[in-house]
Design a protein around this motif. Structure first.
Motif, PDB file in Angstrom:
ATOM      1  N   ILE A 188       0.821  -1.211   0.000  1.00  0.00           N
ATOM      2  CA  ILE A 188       0.000   0.000   0.000  1.00  0.00           C
ATOM      3  C   ILE A 188       0.855   1.261   0.000  1.00  0.00           C
ATOM      4  O   ILE A 188       0.596   2.207  -0.743  1.00  0.00           O
ATOM      5  CB  ILE A 188      -0.956  -0.009   1.203  1.00  0.00           C
ATOM      6  N   GLY A 189       1.903   1.262   0.836  1.00  0.00           N
ATOM      7  CA  GLY A 189       2.718   2.466   0.959  1.00  0.00           C
ATOM      8  C   GLY A 189       3.697   2.673  -0.176  1.00  0.00           C
ATOM      9  O   GLY A 189       4.037   3.811  -0.508  1.00  0.00           O
ATOM     10  N   GLN A 190       4.171   1.579  -0.795  1.00  0.00           N
ATOM     11  CA  GLN A 190       5.175   1.712  -1.841  1.00  0.00           C
ATOM     12  C   GLN A 190       4.689   1.253  -3.206  1.00  0.00           C
ATOM     13  O   GLN A 190       5.438   1.343  -4.176  1.00  0.00           O
ATOM     14  CB  GLN A 190       6.435   0.930  -1.440  1.00  0.00           C
ATOM     15  N   ALA A 191       3.471   0.739  -3.272  1.00  0.00           N
ATOM     16  CA  ALA A 191       2.929   0.312  -4.562  1.00  0.00           C
ATOM     17  C   ALA A 191       1.633   1.053  -4.882  1.00  0.00           C
ATOM     18  O   ALA A 191       1.582   1.877  -5.794  1.00  0.00           O
ATOM     19  CB  ALA A 191       2.705  -1.203  -4.569  1.00  0.00           C
ATOM     20  N   VAL A 192       0.574   0.782  -4.110  1.00  0.00           N
ATOM     21  CA  VAL A 192      -0.719   1.390  -4.400  1.00  0.00           C
ATOM     22  C   VAL A 192      -0.666   2.908  -4.231  1.00  0.00           C
ATOM     23  O   VAL A 192      -1.084   3.661  -5.131  1.00  0.00           O
ATOM     24  CB  VAL A 192      -1.813   0.789  -3.500  1.00  0.00           C
ATOM     25  N   GLY A 193      -0.153   3.366  -3.089  1.00  0.00           N
ATOM     26  CA  GLY A 193      -0.077   4.806  -2.848  1.00  0.00           C
ATOM     27  C   GLY A 193       0.712   5.546  -3.912  1.00  0.00           C
ATOM     28  O   GLY A 193       0.211   6.511  -4.515  1.00  0.00           O
ATOM     29  N   PRO A 194       1.965   5.132  -4.180  1.00  0.00           N
ATOM     30  CA  PRO A 194       2.721   5.803  -5.241  1.00  0.00           C
ATOM     31  C   PRO A 194       2.072   5.703  -6.614  1.00  0.00           C
ATOM     32  O   PRO A 194       2.150   6.642  -7.413  1.00  0.00           O
ATOM     33  CB  PRO A 194       4.070   5.072  -5.206  1.00  0.00           C
ATOM     34  N   ALA A 195       1.442   4.559  -6.927  1.00  0.00           N
ATOM     35  CA  ALA A 195       0.781   4.429  -8.230  1.00  0.00           C
ATOM     36  C   ALA A 195      -0.357   5.436  -8.366  1.00  0.00           C
ATOM     37  O   ALA A 195      -0.514   6.091  -9.408  1.00  0.00           O
ATOM     38  CB  ALA A 195       0.258   3.003  -8.407  1.00  0.00           C
ATOM     39  N   VAL A 196      -1.152   5.561  -7.316  1.00  0.00           N
ATOM     40  CA  VAL A 196      -2.234   6.550  -7.328  1.00  0.00           C
ATOM     41  C   VAL A 196      -1.651   7.957  -7.428  1.00  0.00           C
ATOM     42  O   VAL A 196      -2.148   8.802  -8.194  1.00  0.00           O
ATOM     43  CB  VAL A 196      -3.112   6.407  -6.072  1.00  0.00           C
ATOM     44  N   ALA A 197      -0.594   8.209  -6.665  1.00  0.00           N
ATOM     45  CA  ALA A 197       0.027   9.536  -6.702  1.00  0.00           C
ATOM     46  C   ALA A 197       0.556   9.865  -8.090  1.00  0.00           C
ATOM     47  O   ALA A 197       0.363  10.982  -8.591  1.00  0.00           O
ATOM     48  CB  ALA A 197       1.156   9.607  -5.677  1.00  0.00           C
ATOM     49  N   GLY A 198       1.235   8.905  -8.725  1.00  0.00           N
ATOM     50  CA  GLY A 198       1.747   9.148 -10.064  1.00  0.00           C
ATOM     51  C   GLY A 198       0.640   9.469 -11.047  1.00  0.00           C
ATOM     52  O   GLY A 198       0.767  10.369 -11.885  1.00  0.00           O
ATOM     53  N   ALA A 199      -0.476   8.735 -10.938  1.00  0.00           N
ATOM     54  CA  ALA A 199      -1.607   8.989 -11.832  1.00  0.00           C
ATOM     55  C   ALA A 199      -2.217  10.362 -11.578  1.00  0.00           C
ATOM     56  O   ALA A 199      -2.542  11.098 -12.520  1.00  0.00           O
ATOM     57  CB  ALA A 199      -2.659   7.899 -11.657  1.00  0.00           C
ATOM     58  N   VAL A 200      -2.378  10.709 -10.305  1.00  0.00           N
ATOM     59  CA  VAL A 200      -2.986  12.006  -9.967  1.00  0.00           C
ATOM     60  C   VAL A 200      -2.068  13.153 -10.368  1.00  0.00           C
ATOM     61  O   VAL A 200      -2.519  14.164 -10.924  1.00  0.00           O
ATOM     62  CB  VAL A 200      -3.310  12.062  -8.459  1.00  0.00           C
ATOM     63  N   VAL A 201      -0.750  13.013 -10.109  1.00  0.00           N
ATOM     64  CA  VAL A 201       0.187  14.061 -10.504  1.00  0.00           C
ATOM     65  C   VAL A 201       0.203  14.221 -12.020  1.00  0.00           C
ATOM     66  O   VAL A 201       0.199  15.342 -12.541  1.00  0.00           O
ATOM     67  CB  VAL A 201       1.607  13.746  -9.983  1.00  0.00           C
ATOM     68  N   GLY A 202       0.220  13.082 -12.726  1.00  0.00           N
ATOM     69  CA  GLY A 202       0.244  13.152 -14.181  1.00  0.00           C
ATOM     70  C   GLY A 202      -1.022  13.761 -14.766  1.00  0.00           C
ATOM     71  O   GLY A 202      -0.973  14.513 -15.742  1.00  0.00           O
ATOM     72  N   ALA A 203      -2.177  13.446 -14.159  1.00  0.00           N
ATOM     73  CA  ALA A 203      -3.453  13.938 -14.692  1.00  0.00           C
ATOM     74  C   ALA A 203      -3.788  15.341 -14.206  1.00  0.00           C
ATOM     75  O   ALA A 203      -4.422  16.114 -14.935  1.00  0.00           O
ATOM     76  CB  ALA A 203      -4.577  12.975 -14.315  1.00  0.00           C
ATOM     77  N   TYR A 204      -3.380  15.653 -12.994  1.00  0.00           N
ATOM     78  CA  TYR A 204      -3.743  16.949 -12.412  1.00  0.00           C
ATOM     79  C   TYR A 204      -2.499  17.703 -11.963  1.00  0.00           C
ATOM     80  O   TYR A 204      -1.923  18.459 -12.740  1.00  0.00           O
ATOM     81  CB  TYR A 204      -4.720  16.740 -11.244  1.00  0.00           C
ATOM     82  N   SER A 205      -2.079  17.478 -10.709  1.00  0.00           N
ATOM     83  CA  SER A 205      -0.947  18.227 -10.173  1.00  0.00           C
ATOM     84  C   SER A 205      -0.497  17.602  -8.864  1.00  0.00           C
ATOM     85  O   SER A 205      -1.236  16.803  -8.258  1.00  0.00           O
ATOM     86  CB  SER A 205      -1.359  19.689  -9.911  1.00  0.00           C
ATOM     87  N   PRO A 206       0.713  17.923  -8.391  1.00  0.00           N
ATOM     88  CA  PRO A 206       1.120  17.454  -7.065  1.00  0.00           C
ATOM     89  C   PRO A 206       0.164  17.915  -5.966  1.00  0.00           C
ATOM     90  O   PRO A 206      -0.070  17.199  -4.994  1.00  0.00           O
ATOM     91  CB  PRO A 206       2.512  18.071  -6.885  1.00  0.00           C
ATOM     92  N   GLY A 207      -0.402  19.123  -6.115  1.00  0.00           N
ATOM     93  CA  GLY A 207      -1.338  19.623  -5.110  1.00  0.00           C
ATOM     94  C   GLY A 207      -2.545  18.722  -4.951  1.00  0.00           C
ATOM     95  O   GLY A 207      -3.028  18.488  -3.834  1.00  0.00           O
ATOM     96  N   ALA A 208      -3.053  18.181  -6.060  1.00  0.00           N
ATOM     97  CA  ALA A 208      -4.187  17.251  -5.984  1.00  0.00           C
ATOM     98  C   ALA A 208      -3.787  15.979  -5.249  1.00  0.00           C
ATOM     99  O   ALA A 208      -4.574  15.419  -4.481  1.00  0.00           O
ATOM    100  CB  ALA A 208      -4.678  16.930  -7.393  1.00  0.00           C
TER     101      ALA A 208
END
Length: 457
Positions: free
Chosen positions: A191-211
Motif C-alpha cells: 500500500i505504501g510503496q505500490a498502491v499509494g505511489p501508483a495513485v500519486a503518479g496517476a494524480v500528478v500526471g493527470a492533475y498536479s502534485p497539489g491534488a
C-alpha cells in the motif's frame, strides 16, 4: 530498521503491567478470545484479535497516505524548478527531524500511553499534508516551506515508531508477533510503496502534485479516525517518585539505561551499526537519485517513478508474506543481516540500466530482500527485549539506524555530480554486502542465534 530477555517472554505480553486496568483487561479478554478449532493461515492469525483489526486498518490508511505523499513531494520539488540538490535538502530536513527527538521519543513511549502518542502524530501529519496541499494548489509553495514541513513530519515519525513498537506486544499474543510483523511488512510495501505511489503518479500526471497532496490529507484523516477505535492499554512499567519529582533527570537516566542495554547486547549493537553504514551508502541513491536517473537518463516521468516504487513495494510484500508464513529460521540473525546486505546488490543492475523496466525489476528484488529480514527484526526485538525497555530500545534502533541518513541524503546529489550516477549506485550495491559479513563475524551472531533460539522444535 528498528527492542530483552534473551529468549521468549515468560509472561504473555498482553498481560504484563496491566493488572487492574479495566480498559486493558478488556483488551486482554479480547486477545484471549481466540476462535477454537478454526485454523487460519499463519500470516492471518493476528486478525483473531479485534483490537488488531482496527490497528491494521489504521496502518493501511496511514501507509497509503505516506505513499501518496512521498511521490507528490518529489514532483512538487521538480515543479518548483528543483533538482537533486533541492530534493536532497527536503529529504535531509525530514531525516534531521526524525533524528533530533528520537531518543526522547523512546522515553515518552515507555511513560505515556502509546495510543495517545500515535493519535497526536496522526493529527500533526494530517495538518502538515493539508497545509502543503493548500499551498501547492494556490501556487504559494517553496522549497524552504517543504523542508520545514518535512522536518516537522519527521519529528512526528520519531515518536510514532517507538510508541507503535512498544504498544503492539500489549495488544496481541506473543505467538502472533511474527505473523503481525510479516503482515505489516506486506501492507507497508504493497500500500505504501505500490498502491499509494501508483495513485500519486496517476494524480500528478493527470492533475498536479497539489491534488495528490489533497488525496493524502483525506486518507490521513481516515487513519486518524480509525485509530481512535483501538483500545488504550496501560504502560508496561512502574514509574517511581523520582520520575515525577525529577522529570528531566529521570529522562536522561532512562536514555542511559536504554543505551547501556544496547552496548552490552552484541547482536543488537552489531546489527544497528551495520544498519547505519548501510543506510549511509544506499538511502540517498534510493530516495534522491533514482527519480533523476529515470527523468534525465532514461527519459521517464512520474508514472515510471511510481512503477519503480510499486515494484519495490510488491517485492517487499512478497518477501514479508513468505517470512510470515514460515517458522522463525534457526539462523535468524545470520539470515537477517546477510539478507539486508544482499538486498543492496540490485543497485549494480540499476547502475547499468538503459531501460526503465530494468530499474523496475531490480527494485522488486531489492524490496523482497529488504522486507523478509525486517519481519525477523521486528519479532526479534519484541521477543528478546524486556517490555519496560521496548520503547527506548526501539527509539535507539530508530536513532542509530537513521543517524547517518541526513548525511546520505545531503551527499547523494553532490557525490553523483562529482563521480556520476552510475558510480554512486556501484558503491551503494557493494559496500553493504561487505559490512554485513563483517558484522556477522565480529558479533559472533551464528553462536548467539543457536544459544537463543526463537522457535520451538
Amino acid at each position: 530498521m528498528t527492542t530483552k530477555p534473551d529468549g521468549p517472554m515468560s509472561v504473555p505480553p498482553a498481560t504484563l503491567g496491566t493488572m487492574g486496568d479495566p480498559i486493558t483487561d478488556q483488551v486482554r479478554d479480547v486477545v484471549g478470545d481466540q476462535t477454537v478449532g478454526r485454523r487460519l493461515p499463519r500470516a492471518l492469525t493476528p486478525f483473531r484479535t479485534p483490537a488488531y483489526r482496527w490497528l491494521a486498518l489504521a496502518l493501511a490508511a496511514s501507509a497509503f497516505a505516506s505513499g501518496v505523499w512521498i511521490v507528490a513531494l518529489v514532483w512538487e520539488v521538480i515543479r518548483l524548478g528543483g533538482g537533486p540538490g533541492q530534493l536532497s535538502t527536503v529529504m535531509t530536513a525530514s531525516a534531521v527531524g526524525v533524528l533530533i527527538p528520537a531518543l526522547l521519543a523512546g522515553v515518552v513511549a515507555d511513560r505515556v500511553p502509546q495510543k495517545l502518542i500515535l493519535l497526536t502524530v496522526a493529527l500533526v501529519e494530517m495538518v502538515a499534508m493539508g497545509l502543503v496541499a493548500f499551498l501547492s494548489s494556490a501556487d504559494l509553495n517553496a522549497i524552504w516551506i517543504l523542508a520545514c514541513v518535512t522536518f516537522v513530519s519527521g519529528m512526528g515519525m520519531a515518536f510514532y515508531y517507538p510508541a507503535y513498537s512498544a504498544w503492539l506486544p500489549a495488544l496481541i499474543p506473543e505467538s502472533d508477533l511474527q505473523a503481525v510483523n510479516g503482515f505489516e511488512g506486506m501492507v507497508r510495501p504493497t500500500i505504501g510503496q505500490a498502491v499509494g505511489p501508483a495513485v500519486a503518479g496517476a494524480v500528478v500526471g493527470a492533475y498536479s502534485p497539489g491534488a495528490a497532496f489533497t488525496v493524502a490529507t483525506v486518507v490521513g484523516a481516515v487513519a486518524l479516525v480509525v485509530l481512535t477505535k483501538v483500545p488504550q492499554t496501560a504502560i508496561r512499567r512502574t514509574l517511581d517518585e523520582a520520575h515525577a519529582s525529577h522529570p528531566v533527570r529521570s529522562a536522561f537516566a532512562d536514555m542511559r539505561e536504554g543505551f547501556a542495554y544496547m552496548v552490552r547486547t552484541p547482536w543488537l549493537l552489531a546489527t544497528l551499526l551495520f544498519a547505519s553504514l548501510m543506510i549511509l551508502v544506499m538511502m540517498g541513491p534510493l530516495e534522491v537519485l533514482i527519480p533523476f536517473l529515470i527523468k534525465d537518463t532514461l527519459g521517464g516521468g512520474p508514472d515510471d517513478h511510481s512503477y519503480v516504487l510499486a515494484a519495490f513495494g510488491i517485492g517487499g510484500a512478497l518477501g514479508s508474506l513468505a517470512m510470515a508464513s514460515v517458522r522463525m529460521p534457526r539462523r535468524y540473525l545470520t539470515l537477517m543481516n546477510v539478507g539486508w546486505g544482499l538486498g543492496c546488490l540490485p543497485f549494480l543492475v540499476i547502475a547499468v540500466a538503459d531501460r526503465v523496466w530494468m530499474v523496475i525489476g531490480a527494485a522488486a528484488v531489492m524490496g523482497a530482500l529488504f522486507s523478509a529480514p525486517m519481519v525477523i527484526w521486528g519479532t526479534l526485538l519484541q521477543r528478546r527485549v524486556p517490555p519496560d525497555l521496548l520503547g527506548r530500545v526501539a527509539s535507539l534502533d530508530f536513532f542509530v539506524s537513521i543517524s547517518l541518513m541526513p548525511i546520505s541524503m545531503a551527499l547523494a546529489g553532490p557525490v553523483a555530480d562529482a563521480i556520476g550516477l552510475r558510480n554512486t549506485f556501484y558503491i551503494a550495491g557493494i559496500v553493504p554486502v561487505v559490512v554485513a559479513v563483517v558484522a556477522t563475524v565480529w558479533a559472533k551472531l551464528p553462536a548467539d542465534e543457536l544459544a537463543h533460539p526463537l522457535r520451538a522444535d
